[in-house]
Design a protein around this motif. Structure first.
Motif, PDB file in Angstrom:
ATOM      1  N   VAL A   1     -16.050  -1.269   0.198  1.00 13.95           N
ATOM      2  CA  VAL A   1     -16.473  -0.067  -0.525  1.00 13.95           C
ATOM      3  C   VAL A   1     -15.768   1.185  -0.007  1.00 13.95           C
ATOM      4  CG1 VAL A   1     -18.725  -1.026  -1.111  1.00 13.95           C
ATOM      5  CG2 VAL A   1     -18.435   0.205   1.053  1.00 13.95           C
ATOM      6  N   PHE A   2     -14.772   0.999   0.874  1.00 13.49           N
ATOM      7  CA  PHE A   2     -14.059   2.141   1.456  1.00 13.49           C
ATOM      8  C   PHE A   2     -12.628   2.189   0.923  1.00 13.49           C
ATOM      9  CE2 PHE A   2     -11.224   3.872   4.744  1.00 13.49           C
ATOM     10  CZ  PHE A   2     -11.773   5.140   4.873  1.00 13.49           C
ATOM     11  N   THR A   3     -12.212   3.380   0.490  1.00 11.85           N
ATOM     12  CA  THR A   3     -10.846   3.599   0.018  1.00 11.85           C
ATOM     13  C   THR A   3     -10.324   4.901   0.606  1.00 11.85           C
ATOM     14  OG1 THR A   3     -11.314   2.468  -2.081  1.00 11.85           O
ATOM     15  CG2 THR A   3      -9.355   3.849  -1.995  1.00 11.85           C
ATOM     16  N   ALA A   4      -9.078   4.863   1.080  1.00  9.22           N
ATOM     17  CA  ALA A   4      -8.442   6.065   1.625  1.00  9.22           C
ATOM     18  C   ALA A   4      -7.044   6.189   1.043  1.00  9.22           C
ATOM     19  CB  ALA A   4      -8.373   6.001   3.141  1.00  9.22           C
ATOM     20  N   GLU A   5      -6.644   7.431   0.768  1.00  6.13           N
ATOM     21  CA  GLU A   5      -5.320   7.687   0.204  1.00  6.13           C
ATOM     22  C   GLU A   5      -4.787   8.998   0.743  1.00  6.13           C
ATOM     23  OE1 GLU A   5      -4.189   9.099  -4.080  1.00  6.13           O
ATOM     24  OE2 GLU A   5      -4.330   6.917  -4.123  1.00  6.13           O
ATOM     25  N   VAL A   6      -3.499   9.002   1.085  1.00  5.92           N
ATOM     26  CA  VAL A   6      -2.856  10.230   1.554  1.00  5.92           C
ATOM     27  C   VAL A   6      -1.444  10.253   0.974  1.00  5.92           C
ATOM     28  CG1 VAL A   6      -2.017   9.141   3.686  1.00  5.92           C
ATOM     29  CG2 VAL A   6      -2.300  11.629   3.583  1.00  5.92           C
ATOM     30  N   ALA A   7      -0.946  11.457   0.646  1.00  7.90           N
ATOM     31  CA  ALA A   7       0.382  11.565   0.031  1.00  7.90           C
ATOM     32  C   ALA A   7       1.033  12.883   0.431  1.00  7.90           C
ATOM     33  CB  ALA A   7       0.285  11.466  -1.486  1.00  7.90           C
ATOM     34  N   LEU A   8       2.359  12.834   0.566  1.00 11.22           N
ATOM     35  CA  LEU A   8       3.176  14.011   0.873  1.00 11.22           C
ATOM     36  C   LEU A   8       4.163  14.205  -0.272  1.00 11.22           C
ATOM     37  CD1 LEU A   8       3.980  16.195   2.982  1.00 11.22           C
ATOM     38  CD2 LEU A   8       5.616  14.522   3.896  1.00 11.22           C
ATOM     39  N   HIS A   9       4.294  15.464  -0.767  1.00  9.39           N
ATOM     40  CA  HIS A   9       5.117  15.755  -1.943  1.00  9.39           C
ATOM     41  C   HIS A   9       6.155  16.834  -1.621  1.00  9.39           C
ATOM     42  CE1 HIS A   9       1.812  13.759  -4.100  1.00  9.39           C
ATOM     43  NE2 HIS A   9       1.010  14.583  -3.459  1.00  9.39           N
ATOM     44  N   TYR A  10       7.285  16.771  -2.356  1.00 10.91           N
ATOM     45  CA  TYR A  10       8.318  17.802  -2.229  1.00 10.91           C
ATOM     46  C   TYR A  10       9.029  17.951  -3.573  1.00 10.91           C
ATOM     47  CZ  TYR A  10      12.638  20.220  -1.045  1.00 10.91           C
ATOM     48  OH  TYR A  10      13.667  21.118  -1.017  1.00 10.91           O
ATOM     49  N   VAL A  11       9.339  19.203  -3.944  1.00  9.71           N
ATOM     50  CA  VAL A  11      10.154  19.480  -5.116  1.00  9.71           C
ATOM     51  C   VAL A  11      11.037  20.672  -4.788  1.00  9.71           C
ATOM     52  CG1 VAL A  11       8.472  21.039  -6.212  1.00  9.71           C
ATOM     53  CG2 VAL A  11      10.117  19.778  -7.634  1.00  9.71           C
TER      54      VAL A  11
ATOM     55  N   GLN B   1      17.884  19.435 -10.305  1.00  9.11           N
ATOM     56  CA  GLN B   1      16.556  19.660  -9.742  1.00  9.11           C
ATOM     57  C   GLN B   1      15.924  18.294  -9.448  1.00  9.11           C
ATOM     58  OE1 GLN B   1      15.332  21.977 -13.087  1.00  9.11           O
ATOM     59  NE2 GLN B   1      15.758  23.913 -12.074  1.00  9.11           N
ATOM     60  N   TRP B   2      15.210  18.200  -8.352  1.00  9.97           N
ATOM     61  CA  TRP B   2      14.732  16.892  -7.916  1.00  9.97           C
ATOM     62  C   TRP B   2      13.489  17.034  -7.038  1.00  9.97           C
ATOM     63  CZ3 TRP B   2      14.754  16.080  -2.599  1.00  9.97           C
ATOM     64  CH2 TRP B   2      15.503  16.999  -1.842  1.00  9.97           C
ATOM     65  N   GLY B   3      12.884  15.901  -6.772  1.00 11.17           N
ATOM     66  CA  GLY B   3      11.719  15.868  -5.905  1.00 11.17           C
ATOM     67  C   GLY B   3      11.454  14.451  -5.428  1.00 11.17           C
ATOM     68  N   GLY B   4      10.515  14.320  -4.511  1.00  9.65           N
ATOM     69  CA  GLY B   4      10.165  13.001  -3.978  1.00  9.65           C
ATOM     70  C   GLY B   4       8.768  13.012  -3.388  1.00  9.65           C
ATOM     71  N   ASP B   5       8.191  11.822  -3.281  1.00 10.59           N
ATOM     72  CA  ASP B   5       6.829  11.669  -2.774  1.00 10.59           C
ATOM     73  C   ASP B   5       6.730  10.414  -1.931  1.00 10.59           C
ATOM     74  OD1 ASP B   5       5.231  13.684  -4.773  1.00 10.59           O
ATOM     75  OD2 ASP B   5       6.767  12.557  -5.854  1.00 10.59           O
TER      76      ASP B   5
ATOM     77  N   SER C   1      13.174  27.613  -6.006  1.00 13.71           N
ATOM     78  CA  SER C   1      12.123  27.793  -5.004  1.00 13.71           C
ATOM     79  C   SER C   1      11.508  26.439  -4.682  1.00 13.71           C
ATOM     80  CB  SER C   1      11.045  28.748  -5.524  1.00 13.71           C
ATOM     81  OG  SER C   1      11.590  30.012  -5.835  1.00 13.71           O
ATOM     82  N   ALA C   2      11.758  25.943  -3.479  1.00 11.52           N
ATOM     83  CA  ALA C   2      11.228  24.649  -3.064  1.00 11.52           C
ATOM     84  C   ALA C   2       9.757  24.774  -2.681  1.00 11.52           C
ATOM     85  CB  ALA C   2      12.042  24.097  -1.900  1.00 11.52           C
ATOM     86  N   ALA C   3       9.038  23.653  -2.751  1.00  9.67           N
ATOM     87  CA  ALA C   3       7.635  23.638  -2.377  1.00  9.67           C
ATOM     88  C   ALA C   3       7.281  22.255  -1.846  1.00  9.67           C
ATOM     89  CB  ALA C   3       6.749  23.992  -3.569  1.00  9.67           C
ATOM     90  N   TRP C   4       6.234  22.205  -1.030  1.00 11.44           N
ATOM     91  CA  TRP C   4       5.728  20.933  -0.539  1.00 11.44           C
ATOM     92  C   TRP C   4       4.219  20.883  -0.739  1.00 11.44           C
ATOM     93  CZ3 TRP C   4       2.196  20.358   3.507  1.00 11.44           C
ATOM     94  CH2 TRP C   4       1.929  21.512   4.255  1.00 11.44           C
ATOM     95  N   GLY C   5       3.685  19.684  -0.747  1.00 11.44           N
ATOM     96  CA  GLY C   5       2.253  19.532  -0.950  1.00 11.44           C
ATOM     97  C   GLY C   5       1.720  18.327  -0.204  1.00 11.44           C
TER      98      GLY C   5
ATOM     99  N   GLY D   1       0.789  -1.224   0.000  1.00 16.50           N
ATOM    100  CA  GLY D   1       0.000   0.000   0.000  1.00 16.50           C
ATOM    101  C   GLY D   1       0.819   1.271   0.000  1.00 16.50           C
ATOM    102  N   PHE D   2       2.110   1.179   0.321  1.00 10.14           N
ATOM    103  CA  PHE D   2       2.975   2.354   0.332  1.00 10.14           C
ATOM    104  C   PHE D   2       3.650   2.520  -1.032  1.00 10.14           C
ATOM    105  CE2 PHE D   2       2.743   1.448   4.857  1.00 10.14           C
ATOM    106  CZ  PHE D   2       2.626   2.709   5.412  1.00 10.14           C
ATOM    107  N   THR D   3       3.831   3.774  -1.439  1.00  9.62           N
ATOM    108  CA  THR D   3       4.581   4.104  -2.646  1.00  9.62           C
ATOM    109  C   THR D   3       5.538   5.249  -2.322  1.00  9.62           C
ATOM    110  OG1 THR D   3       2.768   3.453  -4.116  1.00  9.62           O
ATOM    111  CG2 THR D   3       4.472   4.869  -5.041  1.00  9.62           C
ATOM    112  N   ALA D   4       6.812   5.038  -2.619  1.00  7.61           N
ATOM    113  CA  ALA D   4       7.813   6.081  -2.448  1.00  7.61           C
ATOM    114  C   ALA D   4       8.534   6.265  -3.774  1.00  7.61           C
ATOM    115  CB  ALA D   4       8.808   5.700  -1.356  1.00  7.61           C
ATOM    116  N   ASP D   5       8.719   7.510  -4.178  1.00  7.26           N
ATOM    117  CA  ASP D   5       9.440   7.755  -5.433  1.00  7.26           C
ATOM    118  C   ASP D   5      10.391   8.938  -5.287  1.00  7.26           C
ATOM    119  OD1 ASP D   5       8.002  10.260  -6.238  1.00  7.26           O
ATOM    120  OD2 ASP D   5       6.301   8.904  -6.362  1.00  7.26           O
TER     121      ASP D   5
END
Length: 421
Positions: free
Chosen positions: A256-266, A243-247, A292-296, A220-224
């Motif tokens: 019938v239940f699905t949940a997803e959460v993700a953290l992003h950086y560039v 230049q790089w980023g990761g998630d 200029s770095a950002a997160w999401g 269930g985990f995904t890291a890139d």
């Protein structure tokens, strides 16, 4: 006297007439034994014939399995047992590997301002081909696949552009790690929405560029992690892949239940489409003081036919060009944007339909051309298979004039016909 005569007559009759005439035809014990032996021999012969037939059918079944396995192997090797092309592979084999799809969107829209024109929104009404998309995926072999996407959008372009073109090495179902190289939408953000109007998070943070991406999927985990060389460049630095980023994301499914959460950086969000377009109007993208770095962060919950979406994107550094440049007025701001949406899927006349209400907002993003707020009410009905009619009303609120905006708002009504193939 009568009784004696009767007995005598009966005795004479039974004595002269052979009553047990059938008993003389019955076989003897020896003959009965021979009959039993013959029947036993016949049954043994039938059993042997049945076994021979079963053995022959088993051999034929094994031969068929071998033929199927051989044919599958040939198809995996790209030969397919047919006439080879000049590249040494079968046309039938490649045809079976190709998946072709796409969509066409044609829409009529009308935008009305409540004051002076808002430069970032068209004023008036129009009918246009909003999008033409062609997707081609090819499974090269068990471990390699290629994906391409040609896209035409109504943004001044007059021809198809290669929007996506990637090669992926690996199979996440067999091995958790994959490598993807090529032009892609970088996984900084999700930007999922049912609405026609884009979320403000997408206008702020979506980056499309050539990159190399390594992803690991497990339980269930995904890291890139990805590397790329965007159009932005620090003044005086060499043009290089710096230049790089990761998630990091997690997806949970149960019934019938699905949940997803993700953290992003560039580390260089200024390469996002909306930001880079705004910078290029007044400054050079190769004249930046710094990246200029950002997160999401984004999350999604689905319960039966109801889906909740939420997303947030925040710049960690202000966007600033070199000290010698003029015209760029975002050097003291760190723009952010957010998006929330609730949608419900329901059948109408046996066809899939959807209604959605979404809200987007931004802060400090007036220099990048974003609205301060955007709300949209959307409805979609599949009238025929793979053919949907979409209707939407949206309202955009600009930043106040004291913040560099127009202070106005605009209503847009859109009717779209979308076909997928």
């Amino acid at each position: 006297m009568t009784k004696k005569i009767t007995v005598w007559v009966s005795g004479a009759l039974f004595g002269t007439i052979p009553l047990p005439c059938m008993a003389a035809e019955l076989p003897t014990v020896a003959e009965m034994w021979n009959i039993v032996l013959q029947q036993q021999q016949q049954m043994e012969q039938m059993h042997r014939q049945y076994q021979e037939v079963m053995v022959e059918q088993q051999l034929q079944l094994e031969l068929l399995k071998q033929q199927i396995a051989q044919a599958t192997l040939l198809m995996d090797q790209g030969q397919g047992g047919n006439t080879a092309t000049s590249s040494g592979t079968s046309a039938t084999g490649w045809t079976n590997r190709l998946t072709i799809g796409g969509q066409v969107r044609v829409q009529a829209s009308s935008t009305e301002h409540n004051g002076t024109s808002m430069s970032t929104l068209e004023h008036g009404s129009n009918i246009k081909v909003r999008l033409v998309e062609l997707d081609v995926d090819a499974k090269i072999n068990k471990w390699v696949k290629a994906s391409t996407q040609l896209k035409y959008e109504h943004d001044g372009a007059t021809a198809f552009n290669v929007d996506q073109a990637t090669i992926t090495v690996g199979d996440s179902e067999r091995y958790p790690m994959t490598l993807t190289v090529g032009k892609m939408t970088l996984p900084f953000g999700s930007y999922a929405s049912s609405a026609i109007a884009d979320p403000l998070t997408k206008e702020l943070g979506e980056i499309v560029d050539a990159a190399a991406l390594v992803a690991v999927k497990m339980r269930g985990f995904t890291a890139d992690f990805y590397l790329f060389n965007g159009p932005s460049q620090k003044q005086g630095d060499e043009n290089s892949i710096d230049q790089w980023g990761g998630d990091l994301s997690y997806r949970y499914e149960r019934g019938v239940f699905t949940a997803e959460v993700a953290l992003h950086y560039v580390n260089s969000v200024e390469n996002a489409g909306g930001i880079s377009t705004a910078i290029a109007k007044v400054d050079s993208m190769t004249d930046m003081e710094n990246y200029s770095a950002a997160w999401g962060l984004h999350g999604a919950l689905t319960w039966q036919d109801t889906t909740l979406l939420g997303e947030y994107v925040q710049l960690m550094d202000a966007i600033s060009s070199s000290t010698g440049s003029t015209g760029w007025n975002n050097s003291q701001l760190k723009p952010s944007a957010w998006h929330g949406e609730i949608s419900y899927t329901l059948p109408i006349g046996g066809k899939a339909s959807n209604i959605a209400l979404s809200y987007s907002g931004s802060d400090g993003a007036q220099a990048v051309g974003l609205m301060a707020q955007r709300v949209a009410l959307h409805a979609s009905v599949e009238v025929i298979e793979n053919t949907a009619v979409q209707m939407e009303w949206s309202r955009d609120h600009d930043y106040d004039s004291s913040e560099g905006g127009s202070g106005n708002s605009a209503d847009t009504t859109t009717l779209r016909l979308r076909v997928k193939f």
